[in-house]
Design a protein around this motif. Structure first.
Motif, short mmCIF file in Angstrom:
data_model
loop_
_atom_site.label_atom_id
_atom_site.label_comp_id
_atom_site.label_asym_id
_atom_site.label_seq_id
_atom_site.Cartn_x
_atom_site.Cartn_y
_atom_site.Cartn_z
N THR A 279 0.83 -1.20 0.00
CA THR A 279 0.00 0.00 0.00
C THR A 279 0.87 1.25 0.00
OG1 THR A 279 -0.09 0.32 2.40
CG2 THR A 279 -1.66 -1.26 1.45
N GLY A 280 0.25 2.38 -0.34
CA GLY A 280 0.97 3.64 -0.30
C GLY A 280 1.44 3.97 1.10
N MET A 281 0.57 3.77 2.10
CA MET A 281 0.96 4.04 3.48
C MET A 281 2.08 3.10 3.91
SD MET A 281 -2.85 4.57 5.05
CE MET A 281 -2.29 5.05 6.67
N GLY A 282 2.01 1.86 3.47
CA GLY A 282 3.06 0.91 3.81
C GLY A 282 4.39 1.33 3.21
N ARG A 283 4.37 1.85 2.01
CA ARG A 283 5.62 2.25 1.36
C ARG A 283 6.23 3.48 2.02
NH1 ARG A 283 4.29 0.62 -4.96
NH2 ARG A 283 3.76 -1.53 -4.42
N VAL A 284 5.37 4.35 2.54
CA VAL A 284 5.88 5.48 3.34
C VAL A 284 6.62 4.94 4.56
CG1 VAL A 284 5.16 7.35 4.88
CG2 VAL A 284 4.22 7.21 2.56
N LEU A 285 6.02 3.98 5.24
CA LEU A 285 6.65 3.39 6.42
C LEU A 285 7.91 2.63 6.04
CD1 LEU A 285 3.40 2.17 8.20
CD2 LEU A 285 4.87 4.06 8.92
N LEU A 286 7.87 1.94 4.92
CA LEU A 286 9.04 1.18 4.48
C LEU A 286 10.18 2.12 4.12
CD1 LEU A 286 10.31 -1.54 3.73
CD2 LEU A 286 9.28 -1.31 1.45
N ALA A 287 9.88 3.27 3.52
CA ALA A 287 10.91 4.23 3.13
C ALA A 287 11.69 4.74 4.33
CB ALA A 287 10.29 5.40 2.38
N ASP B 164 13.13 6.02 -2.47
CA ASP B 164 14.00 7.20 -2.50
C ASP B 164 13.18 8.47 -2.75
OD1 ASP B 164 16.30 5.73 -2.06
OD2 ASP B 164 16.79 5.54 -4.20
N ARG B 165 12.23 8.37 -3.66
CA ARG B 165 11.39 9.53 -4.00
C ARG B 165 10.51 9.93 -2.81
NH1 ARG B 165 9.98 7.72 -8.38
NH2 ARG B 165 7.89 6.92 -7.97
N ILE B 166 10.01 8.95 -2.08
CA ILE B 166 9.19 9.25 -0.89
C ILE B 166 10.02 10.01 0.13
CG2 ILE B 166 8.05 8.21 1.11
CD1 ILE B 166 7.22 5.89 -0.79
N ARG B 167 11.27 9.61 0.34
CA ARG B 167 12.12 10.29 1.31
C ARG B 167 12.40 11.74 0.88
NH1 ARG B 167 14.21 4.90 1.93
NH2 ARG B 167 15.57 5.16 0.11
N ARG B 168 12.46 11.98 -0.43
CA ARG B 168 12.72 13.34 -0.92
C ARG B 168 11.46 14.20 -0.87
NH1 ARG B 168 15.06 10.58 -5.26
NH2 ARG B 168 13.34 11.28 -6.61
N GLU B 169 10.33 13.62 -1.28
CA GLU B 169 9.12 14.42 -1.47
C GLU B 169 8.15 14.33 -0.29
OE1 GLU B 169 7.41 13.21 -5.18
OE2 GLU B 169 9.19 13.76 -6.35
N HIS B 170 8.35 13.39 0.61
CA HIS B 170 7.54 13.23 1.83
C HIS B 170 6.09 12.85 1.54
CE1 HIS B 170 11.04 15.08 3.58
NE2 HIS B 170 10.84 16.18 2.90
N VAL B 171 5.81 12.34 0.36
CA VAL B 171 4.45 11.97 0.00
C VAL B 171 4.51 11.00 -1.17
CG1 VAL B 171 4.13 13.86 -1.64
CG2 VAL B 171 2.13 12.92 -0.45
N ALA C 299 -4.38 5.93 -3.53
CA ALA C 299 -4.08 6.47 -2.20
C ALA C 299 -3.02 7.55 -2.28
CB ALA C 299 -3.61 5.35 -1.28
N VAL C 300 -3.13 8.49 -1.37
CA VAL C 300 -2.10 9.50 -1.17
C VAL C 300 -1.66 9.36 0.28
CG1 VAL C 300 -1.48 11.93 -1.43
CG2 VAL C 300 -3.38 10.99 -2.74
N ALA C 301 -0.36 9.23 0.53
CA ALA C 301 0.11 8.94 1.89
C ALA C 301 1.33 9.78 2.23
CB ALA C 301 0.45 7.46 2.03
N ALA C 302 1.48 10.06 3.52
CA ALA C 302 2.60 10.87 4.01
C ALA C 302 3.03 10.37 5.38
CB ALA C 302 2.19 12.34 4.09
N PRO C 303 4.28 10.63 5.76
CA PRO C 303 4.76 10.18 7.07
C PRO C 303 4.30 11.06 8.21
CG PRO C 303 6.51 11.31 5.90
CD PRO C 303 5.35 11.24 4.95
N VAL C 304 4.12 10.45 9.36
CA VAL C 304 3.86 11.17 10.61
C VAL C 304 5.08 10.95 11.50
CG1 VAL C 304 2.46 11.21 12.71
CG2 VAL C 304 1.35 10.95 10.48
N ARG C 305 5.67 12.04 11.96
CA ARG C 305 6.87 11.97 12.78
C ARG C 305 6.57 12.33 14.23
NH1 ARG C 305 11.58 11.88 9.79
NH2 ARG C 305 11.31 12.18 7.52
N ILE C 306 7.54 12.15 15.07
CA ILE C 306 7.46 12.65 16.45
C ILE C 306 8.22 13.97 16.45
CG2 ILE C 306 7.99 12.21 18.86
CD1 ILE C 306 7.88 9.23 18.23
#
Length: 255
Positions: A138-146, A180-187, A200-207
């Protein structure tokens, strides 16, 4: 493991693990068959679990997971604060889009959906709160994997990648470039990767603004409305940033 080798706790876990989304209700005989435990043992342990509230009996005599387990699971520290913080931002994002809003965390090489808001006009999803999927699916999964540790990334990239749809990325080199693109673009805009009917459109949530990634926030829309996906990037990123900042504030307050 044979019944004689199994501890009392092991028997309990074996029984509870026979229940899942596809098998929500079972007879005593079905539980015994799936666990490999004797029917008498299964009867005794199921009775103890029922007395405590972990299992409940249906009118037809079959068994399902009880509310007591849900009460305990809902207090898991890893997700309780996250869900409390994220939910107001998710509600605002839903009001702005009227699409499915989801929140997920990583566990090993899987993602687990921990919260969701959906309207009656939102596209129907395969996912639901508590469900698990391979992190690459999933898109959310790939954000987490990145943003996962290198050993987790390599374990996923070295294993065969399942094709959920004809559009699913199953080539490790292509997926690595996407990470790599997710880490650069954050989405990420994930086009029909898990279902042919959704994008899906997904983005990381940080602390905090720059802290570690603790979750992924996503919007899921119907594939027929895919042209809207890029326009959802900014509101999604704002919501993810808001959650991140509040998580960081709470971490500083309690740290």
């Amino acid at each position: 493991m044979s019944e004689t080798q199994s501890t009392a706790a092991g028997k309990v876990l074996r029984i509870l693990s026979t229940f899942d989304r596809e098998r929500q209700s079972q007879t005593l005989s079905e539980i015994a068959q799936r666990t490999g435990l004797a029917l008498s043992t299964t009867h005794r342990v199921v009775g103890e679990l029922a007395a405590w509230g972990a299992l409940e009996r249906d009118e037809d005599g079959s068994w399902h997971v009880g509310l007591r387990l849900w009460e305990i699971a809902s207090g898991a520290p890893r997700t309780q604060i996250l869900r409390d913080v994220a939910l107001p931002f998710m509600q605002d994002l839903y009001e702005a889009t009227h699409e499915n809003i989801q929140l997920a965390v990583r566990e090993g090489t899987e993602l687990v959906f921990v919260e969701r808001i959906a309207g009656h006009r939102s596209v129907e999803l395969l996912t639901m709160v508590g469900s698990r999927f391979p992190i690459s699916a999933t898109g959310m999964g790939r954000v987490l994997l990145a943003h996962a540790p290198a050993d987790i990334q390599e374990a996923v990239l070295d294993a065969p990648l399942r094709a959920w749809t004809p559009h699913t990325v199953t080539d490790a080199k292509t997926l690595r470039a996407q990470l790599d693109r997710i880490r650069r673009e954050h989405v990420i805009v994930s086009d029909r990767q898990l279902s042919e009917s959704t994008v899906a459109v997904a983005a990381p949530v940080r602390i905090g603004r720059t802290g570690p990634v603790s979750a992924a926030l996503g919007i899921v829309i119907a594939a027929r409305g895919a042209s809207r996906a890029r326009g959802l990037r900014e509101p999604l990123l704002r919501a993810a940033q808001g959650i991140s900042e509040e998580l960081g504030r709470r971490a500083r307050t309690t740290g």
